[in-house]
Design an enzyme around this catalytic site. Structure first.
Site, PDB file in Angstrom:
ATOM      1  N   HIS A  53     -15.816   8.474  40.215  1.00 35.31           N
ATOM      2  CA  HIS A  53     -16.533   9.136  40.003  1.00 35.31           C
ATOM      3  C   HIS A  53     -17.219   8.532  38.605  1.00 35.31           C
ATOM      4  O   HIS A  53     -17.333   8.106  37.319  1.00 35.31           O
ATOM      5  CB  HIS A  53     -16.486  10.581  38.857  1.00 35.31           C
ATOM      6  CG  HIS A  53     -17.384  11.071  38.295  1.00 35.31           C
ATOM      7  ND1 HIS A  53     -17.608  12.750  38.352  1.00 35.31           N
ATOM      8  CD2 HIS A  53     -18.892  11.128  37.602  1.00 35.31           C
ATOM      9  CE1 HIS A  53     -17.934  13.393  38.404  1.00 35.31           C
ATOM     10  NE2 HIS A  53     -19.173  12.193  37.361  1.00 35.31           N
ATOM     11  N   GLU A  65     -19.982  21.099  41.321  1.00 32.99           N
ATOM     12  CA  GLU A  65     -20.847  20.766  40.116  1.00 32.99           C
ATOM     13  C   GLU A  65     -22.197  21.733  40.364  1.00 32.99           C
ATOM     14  O   GLU A  65     -22.887  22.128  41.026  1.00 32.99           O
ATOM     15  CB  GLU A  65     -21.190  19.186  39.706  1.00 32.99           C
ATOM     16  CG  GLU A  65     -19.806  18.354  39.271  1.00 32.99           C
ATOM     17  CD  GLU A  65     -20.429  17.047  38.738  1.00 32.99           C
ATOM     18  OE1 GLU A  65     -22.066  17.006  38.500  1.00 32.99           O
ATOM     19  OE2 GLU A  65     -19.940  16.391  39.463  1.00 32.99           O
ATOM     20  N   ASN A 110     -22.055  18.889  45.430  1.00 33.20           N
ATOM     21  CA  ASN A 110     -22.792  18.959  43.760  1.00 33.20           C
ATOM     22  C   ASN A 110     -24.342  19.127  44.161  1.00 33.20           C
ATOM     23  O   ASN A 110     -24.607  19.396  45.063  1.00 33.20           O
ATOM     24  CB  ASN A 110     -22.820  17.919  43.158  1.00 33.20           C
ATOM     25  CG  ASN A 110     -21.027  17.659  42.786  1.00 33.20           C
ATOM     26  OD1 ASN A 110     -20.347  18.798  42.988  1.00 33.20           O
ATOM     27  ND2 ASN A 110     -21.029  16.881  42.087  1.00 33.20           N
ATOM     28  N   TYR A 113     -27.887  20.622  41.989  1.00 31.57           N
ATOM     29  CA  TYR A 113     -28.812  20.838  40.623  1.00 31.57           C
ATOM     30  C   TYR A 113     -30.171  21.536  40.942  1.00 31.57           C
ATOM     31  O   TYR A 113     -30.843  22.392  40.946  1.00 31.57           O
ATOM     32  CB  TYR A 113     -28.627  20.139  39.590  1.00 31.57           C
ATOM     33  CG  TYR A 113     -27.598  19.928  39.241  1.00 31.57           C
ATOM     34  CD1 TYR A 113     -27.163  19.932  37.740  1.00 31.57           C
ATOM     35  CD2 TYR A 113     -26.519  18.568  40.175  1.00 31.57           C
ATOM     36  CE1 TYR A 113     -25.886  19.749  37.009  1.00 31.57           C
ATOM     37  CE2 TYR A 113     -25.474  18.332  39.100  1.00 31.57           C
ATOM     38  CZ  TYR A 113     -25.190  18.826  38.363  1.00 31.57           C
ATOM     39  OH  TYR A 113     -24.262  18.689  37.835  1.00 31.57           O
ATOM     40  N   GLU A 132     -20.431  11.972  44.098  1.00 33.98           N
ATOM     41  CA  GLU A 132     -22.027  11.243  44.637  1.00 33.98           C
ATOM     42  C   GLU A 132     -22.242  10.273  45.180  1.00 33.98           C
ATOM     43  O   GLU A 132     -22.898   9.006  44.625  1.00 33.98           O
ATOM     44  CB  GLU A 132     -22.655  12.336  43.614  1.00 33.98           C
ATOM     45  CG  GLU A 132     -22.435  13.336  43.492  1.00 33.98           C
ATOM     46  CD  GLU A 132     -23.015  14.065  41.576  1.00 33.98           C
ATOM     47  OE1 GLU A 132     -24.132  12.704  41.527  1.00 33.98           O
ATOM     48  OE2 GLU A 132     -23.475  14.575  41.684  1.00 33.98           O
ATOM     49  N   ARG A 175     -12.270  20.315  37.485  1.00 33.53           N
ATOM     50  CA  ARG A 175     -12.317  19.526  37.912  1.00 33.53           C
ATOM     51  C   ARG A 175     -12.481  17.785  37.121  1.00 33.53           C
ATOM     52  O   ARG A 175     -13.213  18.002  36.044  1.00 33.53           O
ATOM     53  CB  ARG A 175     -13.578  19.833  38.870  1.00 33.53           C
ATOM     54  CG  ARG A 175     -13.588  17.644  39.906  1.00 33.53           C
ATOM     55  CD  ARG A 175     -14.591  18.672  40.513  1.00 33.53           C
ATOM     56  NE  ARG A 175     -15.234  17.568  41.165  1.00 33.53           N
ATOM     57  CZ  ARG A 175     -16.701  16.650  41.061  1.00 33.53           C
ATOM     58  NH1 ARG A 175     -17.289  17.429  40.367  1.00 33.53           N
ATOM     59  NH2 ARG A 175     -16.829  15.088  41.516  1.00 33.53           N
TER      60      ARG A 175
HETATM   61  C1  FCB Z   1     -24.360  14.425  38.834  1.00 33.80           C
HETATM   62  C2  FCB Z   1     -22.887  14.064  38.158  1.00 33.80           C
HETATM   63  C3  FCB Z   1     -22.019  14.635  36.699  1.00 33.80           C
HETATM   64  C4  FCB Z   1     -23.131  14.418  35.760  1.00 33.80           C
HETATM   65  C5  FCB Z   1     -24.689  15.820  36.342  1.00 33.80           C
HETATM   66  C6  FCB Z   1     -25.288  16.079  35.547  1.00 33.80           C
HETATM   67  O1  FCB Z   1     -24.771  13.934  39.478  1.00 33.80           O
HETATM   68  O2  FCB Z   1     -21.805  13.892  38.967  1.00 33.80           O
HETATM   69  O3  FCB Z   1     -21.068  12.882  35.634  1.00 33.80           O
HETATM   70  O4  FCB Z   1     -24.108  13.502  34.768  1.00 33.80           O
HETATM   71  O5  FCB Z   1     -25.065  15.351  37.240  1.00 33.80           O
END
Ligand code: FCB
Length: 450
Positions: free
Chosen positions: A120, A355, A288, A290, A165, A76
């Protein structure tokens, strides 16, 4: 126990143009808002910038070879709009097109499926000068750029995401100004939300009309929101934050309506058929993810509600909790919950995990190896959550580790290392970390021993 993934599951890694390409002023590329922002003193940690970054523009063959060495089946990456249209619109830059042709051809040569993101965060500066996302025309101009992309590349690329995002670049770019274009303004923030949604809708319609069988969608950063305390303010703030972070784009794009409270705020920007235009058939949601969003009320912040950013610890999280070097918590249960929410409340869509990953300050050992055990542990935990969600019916089609390479982490510069491959930013040398070899085994086995 061996956790096996479905047949044809895509295993790959993700990057974005500004974070890795470098070559900021080469071969006719126009300036983007990230070029401007990163050259504005005080905006980026240590005043670093992406002029050279990981120089992927020149080293892409080496990078693709590394991916092929471990048999990644997908990659990607994003297109720098200002390489294709230096001014965002108008005349095309053939050298920019040539670069992406070479990149795509090299991927296909090595049996790696290109998963393209059109935007992006690196808006051409010229469009920003005309108002950027707060200007409704930008949505149509984005659509023209998407159309050009399909005309030039869809003979070889069939998986395209419109935006990366939107919540992140609308909030951090236009509400708190932490990221490019560095604006903090209510009207700009609200109009941008709507115009970004329109850009997605127009682009999907146009791309689909040229080639009906493209695989199209949007990449969203979604995460379960939790109040950082049990006070009424924080509880209310959590609903507000959830609306801006999780629903402001997901809902109009995938269900055809804004949350009522947001629609009220956007009403002066919404025209007749806008919601119909935004709500287009998509083939997947790019997720995405985290960590949780731990929300607190903050009257001085434009949204009235926020999560930790910059160097803050997540609000309300136990002080003993170990964090990654971004200051992010390790919470695979939030990943599972987020996926299941999409499955249960958004009509069980196809999901690509576009992501996920962690930053740690990796050390190179004397023998040259990088033993990033914490990243391996993180991968095991998060991929176990993914596997559990698949077992519970979620339609997960692939996983893209963030990131292939250490890169320019936006306002935080080069210090935060997310790569499976280490980059020495003094000489651009690539060194695969142990997590890269761990990932190789996962790909080989289509799973791993938990
Ligand atoms: C996301 C972004 C990516 C990177 C990661 C850690 O929010 O899409 O570009 O910065 O975080």
């Amino acid at each position: 126990m061996l956790l096996k993934f479905p047949t044809n599951f895509l295993w790959g890694a993700a990057t974005s143009s500004y974070q890795i390409e470098g070559a900021a002023n080469i071969d006719g590329k126009g300036k983007s808002i990230w070029d401007t922002f990163s050259h504005t003193p005080g905006k980026i940690k240590n005043d670093e910038n992406g002029d050279i970054a990981a120089d992927h523009y020149h080293l892409f063959k080496e990078d693709i070879k590394l991916m092929a060495d471990i048999k990644m089946s997908a990659y990607r990456f994003s297109i720098a709009w200002a390489r294709i249209y230096p001014e965002g619109k108008g005349s095309l830059n053939q050298k920019g097109i040539d670069f992406y042709n070479k990149l795509i051809d090299e991927l296909l040569n090595k049996d790696i499926k290109p998963l393209v993101t059109l935007y992006h965060w690196d808006l051409p500066q010229k469009l920003q000068d005309d108002g950027g996302w707060s200007n409704r025309d930008t949505s149509k101009i984005f659509c023209d750029y998407a159309t050009t992309f399909v005309k030039k590349f869809s003979d070889r690329v069939n998986f395209i995401s419109t935006l990366n995002e939107p919540a992140v670049f609308s909030i951090h770019g236009h509400a708190d100004g932490y990221m490019a274009p560095g604006i903090s303004d209510k009207n700009i923030f609200f109009s941008s939300i709507h115009n970004i949604n329109l850009a997605h809708g127009y682009a999907i319609q146009s791309m689909r009309s040229i080639k009906p069988n493209l695989e199209l969608g949007c990449v969203l950063n979604l995460s379960p929101s939790l109040p950082c305390s049990n006070s009424d303010e924080d509880t209310k703030a959590t609903k507000i934050f959830d609306m801006y972070w999780n629903r402001a784009f997901l809902d109009p794009m995938y269900t055809g309506s804004y949350p009522a409270a947001l629609e009220y705020k956007l009403k002066k920007y919404i025209q007749n058929d806008d919601l119909k235009n935004i709500h287009q058939k998509c083939d997947y949601i790019g997720l995405n993810h985290y960590q949780h969003s731990r929300v607190k009320a903050d009257k001085d912040y434009l949204l009235g509600a926020r999560v930790a950013y910059k160097d803050e610890r997540p609000f309300g999280l136990d002080n003993q909790e170990e964090l990654t070097s971004m200051g992010w918590e390790i919470a695979p249960n939030a990943y599972y919950d987020q996926i299941m929410e999409l499955k249960n409340k958004y009509n069980n869509p196809n999901i690509y995990l576009t992501e996920n990953g962690c930053a740690y300050s990796d050390k190179i050992e004397k023998d040259g190896s990088i033993n990033d055990v914490k990243r391996i542990d993180y991968l095991k935990k998060y991929l176990s959550a993914v596997k559990k969600s698949i077992d519970h019916g979620a339609k997960i089609k692939g996983y893209m580790a963030w990131s292939l390479l250490d890169n320019f982490e936006w306002a935080l510069g080069f210090e935060k290392r997310f790569g499976l491959i280490h980059v020495d930013f003094n000489n651009l040398k690539r060194t695969p970390k142990n997590s890269f070899y761990f990932y190789k085994n996962i790909i080989q086995e289509n799973g791993f021993e938990s």
